[in-house]
Design an enzyme around this catalytic site. Structure first.
Site, PDB file in Angstrom:
ATOM      1  N   GLN A  98     -23.725  -4.183  19.718  1.00 43.32           N
ATOM      2  CA  GLN A  98     -23.042  -3.052  19.200  1.00 43.32           C
ATOM      3  C   GLN A  98     -23.658  -2.053  18.211  1.00 43.32           C
ATOM      4  O   GLN A  98     -23.464  -1.255  18.260  1.00 43.32           O
ATOM      5  CB  GLN A  98     -21.775  -3.935  18.546  1.00 43.32           C
ATOM      6  CG  GLN A  98     -21.722  -4.453  17.094  1.00 43.32           C
ATOM      7  CD  GLN A  98     -22.340  -5.737  17.163  1.00 43.32           C
ATOM      8  OE1 GLN A  98     -22.648  -6.218  18.353  1.00 43.32           O
ATOM      9  NE2 GLN A  98     -22.860  -6.419  15.973  1.00 43.32           N
ATOM     10  N   THR A 133     -24.671   0.938   9.245  1.00 39.80           N
ATOM     11  CA  THR A 133     -25.310   0.345  10.548  1.00 39.80           C
ATOM     12  C   THR A 133     -25.846   1.420  11.277  1.00 39.80           C
ATOM     13  O   THR A 133     -26.920   0.940  11.868  1.00 39.80           O
ATOM     14  CB  THR A 133     -24.048  -0.369  11.179  1.00 39.80           C
ATOM     15  OG1 THR A 133     -23.591  -1.481  10.252  1.00 39.80           O
ATOM     16  CG2 THR A 133     -24.445  -1.142  12.338  1.00 39.80           C
ATOM     17  N   CYS A 157     -19.413   1.808  20.929  1.00 39.13           N
ATOM     18  CA  CYS A 157     -20.375   1.006  21.483  1.00 39.13           C
ATOM     19  C   CYS A 157     -19.770   0.242  22.878  1.00 39.13           C
ATOM     20  O   CYS A 157     -20.643   0.193  23.890  1.00 39.13           O
ATOM     21  CB  CYS A 157     -20.782  -0.224  20.511  1.00 39.13           C
ATOM     22  SG  CYS A 157     -19.210  -0.853  19.565  1.00 39.13           S
ATOM     23  N   ASN A 158     -18.517  -0.082  22.711  1.00 42.51           N
ATOM     24  CA  ASN A 158     -17.882  -0.874  24.210  1.00 42.51           C
ATOM     25  C   ASN A 158     -17.984   0.253  25.063  1.00 42.51           C
ATOM     26  O   ASN A 158     -18.381   0.157  26.124  1.00 42.51           O
ATOM     27  CB  ASN A 158     -16.713  -1.334  23.677  1.00 42.51           C
ATOM     28  CG  ASN A 158     -16.935  -2.838  23.121  1.00 42.51           C
ATOM     29  OD1 ASN A 158     -17.501  -3.636  23.819  1.00 42.51           O
ATOM     30  ND2 ASN A 158     -16.121  -3.022  21.959  1.00 42.51           N
ATOM     31  N   ARG A 203     -17.474  -8.524  19.520  1.00 42.79           N
ATOM     32  CA  ARG A 203     -17.742  -9.194  18.337  1.00 42.79           C
ATOM     33  C   ARG A 203     -16.795  -8.814  17.094  1.00 42.79           C
ATOM     34  O   ARG A 203     -16.146  -7.775  16.879  1.00 42.79           O
ATOM     35  CB  ARG A 203     -19.049  -8.878  17.809  1.00 42.79           C
ATOM     36  CG  ARG A 203     -19.560  -7.230  17.611  1.00 42.79           C
ATOM     37  CD  ARG A 203     -19.227  -7.070  15.944  1.00 42.79           C
ATOM     38  NE  ARG A 203     -19.302  -5.718  15.683  1.00 42.79           N
ATOM     39  CZ  ARG A 203     -18.423  -4.834  15.747  1.00 42.79           C
ATOM     40  NH1 ARG A 203     -17.025  -5.199  15.870  1.00 42.79           N
ATOM     41  NH2 ARG A 203     -18.551  -3.549  15.308  1.00 42.79           N
ATOM     42  N   HIS A 247     -21.034  -7.970  21.752  1.00 45.59           N
ATOM     43  CA  HIS A 247     -19.800  -7.946  22.730  1.00 45.59           C
ATOM     44  C   HIS A 247     -20.439  -8.555  24.117  1.00 45.59           C
ATOM     45  O   HIS A 247     -21.680  -8.328  24.501  1.00 45.59           O
ATOM     46  CB  HIS A 247     -19.260  -6.514  22.909  1.00 45.59           C
ATOM     47  CG  HIS A 247     -19.045  -5.752  21.695  1.00 45.59           C
ATOM     48  ND1 HIS A 247     -18.165  -6.002  20.904  1.00 45.59           N
ATOM     49  CD2 HIS A 247     -19.707  -4.645  21.458  1.00 45.59           C
ATOM     50  CE1 HIS A 247     -17.977  -5.183  19.889  1.00 45.59           C
ATOM     51  NE2 HIS A 247     -19.026  -4.103  20.152  1.00 45.59           N
TER      52      HIS A 247
HETATM   53  P1  NAD Z   1     -20.920   1.532   8.006  1.00 43.74           P
HETATM   54  O1  NAD Z   1     -19.999   1.411   7.213  1.00 43.74           O
HETATM   55  O2  NAD Z   1     -21.814   0.515   8.343  1.00 43.74           O
HETATM   56  O3  NAD Z   1     -21.619   2.833   7.692  1.00 43.74           O
HETATM   57  C1  NAD Z   1     -21.194   3.899   6.759  1.00 43.74           C
HETATM   58  C2  NAD Z   1     -21.930   4.534   6.098  1.00 43.74           C
HETATM   59  O4  NAD Z   1     -21.176   5.844   5.502  1.00 43.74           O
HETATM   60  C3  NAD Z   1     -21.944   3.425   4.560  1.00 43.74           C
HETATM   61  O5  NAD Z   1     -23.169   3.503   4.236  1.00 43.74           O
HETATM   62  C4  NAD Z   1     -20.998   4.103   3.864  1.00 43.74           C
HETATM   63  O6  NAD Z   1     -21.365   3.992   2.428  1.00 43.74           O
HETATM   64  C5  NAD Z   1     -21.143   5.612   4.065  1.00 43.74           C
HETATM   65  N1  NAD Z   1     -19.879   6.653   3.525  1.00 43.74           N
HETATM   66  C6  NAD Z   1     -18.823   6.412   3.476  1.00 43.74           C
HETATM   67  N2  NAD Z   1     -18.063   7.647   3.080  1.00 43.74           N
HETATM   68  C7  NAD Z   1     -18.761   8.527   3.038  1.00 43.74           C
HETATM   69  C8  NAD Z   1     -18.740   9.849   2.884  1.00 43.74           C
HETATM   70  N3  NAD Z   1     -17.827  10.533   2.485  1.00 43.74           N
HETATM   71  N4  NAD Z   1     -20.077  10.646   2.831  1.00 43.74           N
HETATM   72  C9  NAD Z   1     -21.330   9.935   3.606  1.00 43.74           C
HETATM   73  N5  NAD Z   1     -21.300   8.575   3.805  1.00 43.74           N
HETATM   74  C10 NAD Z   1     -20.234   7.830   3.527  1.00 43.74           C
HETATM   75  O7  NAD Z   1     -20.355   1.996   9.191  1.00 43.74           O
HETATM   76  P2  NAD Z   1     -20.921   2.182  10.960  1.00 43.74           P
HETATM   77  O8  NAD Z   1     -20.738   0.717  11.680  1.00 43.74           O
HETATM   78  O9  NAD Z   1     -22.278   2.619  10.838  1.00 43.74           O
HETATM   79  O10 NAD Z   1     -19.956   2.923  11.784  1.00 43.74           O
HETATM   80  C11 NAD Z   1     -20.349   4.372  11.509  1.00 43.74           C
HETATM   81  C12 NAD Z   1     -19.596   5.089  12.844  1.00 43.74           C
HETATM   82  O11 NAD Z   1     -20.097   4.533  14.070  1.00 43.74           O
HETATM   83  C13 NAD Z   1     -17.983   4.729  13.060  1.00 43.74           C
HETATM   84  O12 NAD Z   1     -17.427   5.886  13.352  1.00 43.74           O
HETATM   85  C14 NAD Z   1     -18.117   3.458  13.853  1.00 43.74           C
HETATM   86  O13 NAD Z   1     -16.978   3.635  14.585  1.00 43.74           O
HETATM   87  C15 NAD Z   1     -19.131   4.024  14.852  1.00 43.74           C
HETATM   88  N6  NAD Z   1     -19.734   2.736  15.442  1.00 43.74           N
HETATM   89  C16 NAD Z   1     -20.062   1.661  15.053  1.00 43.74           C
HETATM   90  C17 NAD Z   1     -20.635   0.732  15.592  1.00 43.74           C
HETATM   91  C18 NAD Z   1     -20.886  -0.670  15.037  1.00 43.74           C
HETATM   92  O14 NAD Z   1     -20.915  -1.583  15.620  1.00 43.74           O
HETATM   93  N7  NAD Z   1     -20.968  -0.933  13.801  1.00 43.74           N
HETATM   94  C19 NAD Z   1     -20.934   0.874  16.834  1.00 43.74           C
HETATM   95  C20 NAD Z   1     -20.711   1.992  17.467  1.00 43.74           C
HETATM   96  C21 NAD Z   1     -20.163   3.043  16.850  1.00 43.74           C
END
Ligand code: NAD
Length: 339
Positions: A300, A12, A140-141, A168, A220
């Site tokens: 988010q 994401t 994000c929050n 969310r 959110h």
């Molecule tokens: P996600 O699960 O959508 O993406 C993570 C990606 O990393 C996946 O494609 C997964 O296959 C890959 N991955 C897993 N292990 C791995 C490894 N060892 N090496 C390389 N890639 C690997 O997660 P996300 O939502 O993008 O979240 C990523 C970070 O961003 C987290 O710290 C999360 O808390 C933060 N974040 C997420 C959001 C949200 O709303 N989704 C918002 C802000 C911050």
């Protein structure tokens, strides 16, 4: 010379940051790391990104017919900075690798604050991230909270902040997450971790947040109440919000739901239908004496994307001033240029 950026974790956040890097005049996307050759890997192929993977996954990519440039270590050695967008706590394991190859890295809000020298928000503490090796872009929050706190602090000194965060439940693709019904107090006893995370950036702020998870994937919504040091006026509060980067005021008479907001973002051709701004409902801004209240939405999946781009500039010192980086980022992503 452009700064070479690698994105480790193409989910994401990673896919959005990778795209945003390609929009910057002073950055180059060196490649992305994908662990599995799934549908998201195919989208990276379609976009023409160079794909790297983990050594153990090479065979799987070959059998799917997806060409890879090399392994994670190859990407790390070819970049100036890595944006680690792997799931929470995976970044902590990856850090050892970045240290081994002496590469700067930006981590996300799912990591513990201790992973980095600075927890970062562009508007609040850009300077603290200048030239550092490890920076964490808060969640994000927390990013949403910090932008609004910054805007209200420009009106006058804030004595305290109290807030409710309606979270969310999942991102669109997270088919196994819930709840699909019911509202969940998370946690039942305040403060929710969001207030504590704000304190990693502004450590002396008196802030308490409650959080409730709602069955939606769109955005959110935060409801905040500020107590100010002195009485303030509605005009000044609205003016400060309107003049703060990455805060957009909308009229509740025009649209009053996160659903309409996200649809509008799609209508106007925002990439991924993303909203990078805090969207404050102007009608919700309430001022009486030293009390300020307001309601806003936080998309988010998108809100931390501009902060990741600014963090790249701060960490590599290609922009010494926050205003300089924010302007470049916001122009390149079309931020606050809506209708
Ligand atoms: P996600 O699960 O959508 O993406 C993570 C990606 O990393 C996946 O494609 C997964 O296959 C890959 N991955 C897993 N292990 C791995 C490894 N060892 N090496 C390389 N890639 C690997 O997660 P996300 O939502 O993008 O979240 C990523 C970070 O961003 C987290 O710290 C999360 O808390 C933060 N974040 C997420 C959001 C949200 O709303 N989704 C918002 C802000 C911050």
């Amino acid at each position: 010379m452009k700064v070479r950026v690698g994105v480790n974790g193409y989910g994401t956040i990673g896919k959005r940051v990778a795209w945003a890097v390609t929009q910057q005049p002073d950055m180059e996307l060196a490649g992305i790391v994908k662990t599995r050759p799934n549908w998201e890997a195919l989208s990276a192929v379609k976009r023409g990104y160079k794909i790297y993977t983990l050594r153990d996954s090479l065979k799987e990519f070959h059998s799917r017919g997806i060409a890879v440039q090399g392994v994670l270590e190859d990407l790390i050695t070819s970049v100036d900075v890595i944006v680690d967008a792997t799931p929470g706590d995976v970044g902590a394991t990856n850090k050892a690798l970045y240290e081994r190859f002496s590469r700067k890295a930006i981590f996300q809000g799912g990591e513990e604050p201790g992973i980095a020298e600075v927890s970062f928000n562009s508007l609040v503490n850009y300077r603290e991230a200048l030239g550092r090796n490890y920076v964490r872009v808060v969640s994000c929050n927390t990013t949403g909270l910090l932008r609004v706190i910054h805007a209200i602090s420009r009106v006058d000194r804030v004595k305290n902040v109290r807030g409710l965060i309606i979270r969310r439940a999942a991102d669109l693709k997270e088919v196994k997450k819930g709840p699909v019904e019911g509202l969940v107090l998370d946690p039942p006893k305040p403060p929710s971790h969001h207030a504590l995370d704000v304190n990693t950036v502004i450590n002396d702020l008196d802030i308490v947040t409650y959080a409730v998870i709602a069955p939606t994937t769109l955005a959110h919504v935060h409801v905040l109440r500020f107590t100010m040091e002195r009485n303030v006026s509605l005009d000044k509060v609205l003016d400060s919000l309107a003049n703060t980067p990455r805060i957009l005021l909308v009229d509740g008479g025009l649209l009053k739901s996160t659903a309409e907001l996200r649809e509008l973002a799609r209508d106007i051709g925002r990439p991924y239908g993303d909203i990078f701004e805090n969207v404050v409902w102007s009608d919700s801004v309430y001022v009486r004496g030293d009390e300020v209240m307001l309601t806003y939405a936080v998309h988010q999946e998108a809100i931390v994307v501009p902060e990741n781009i600014d963090a790249v500039r701060a960490i590599t010192r290609i922009a010494e001033r926050a205003e300089e980086s924010i302007k470049l980022t916001d122009e390149s992503l079309g931020i606050k240029r809506w209708l």
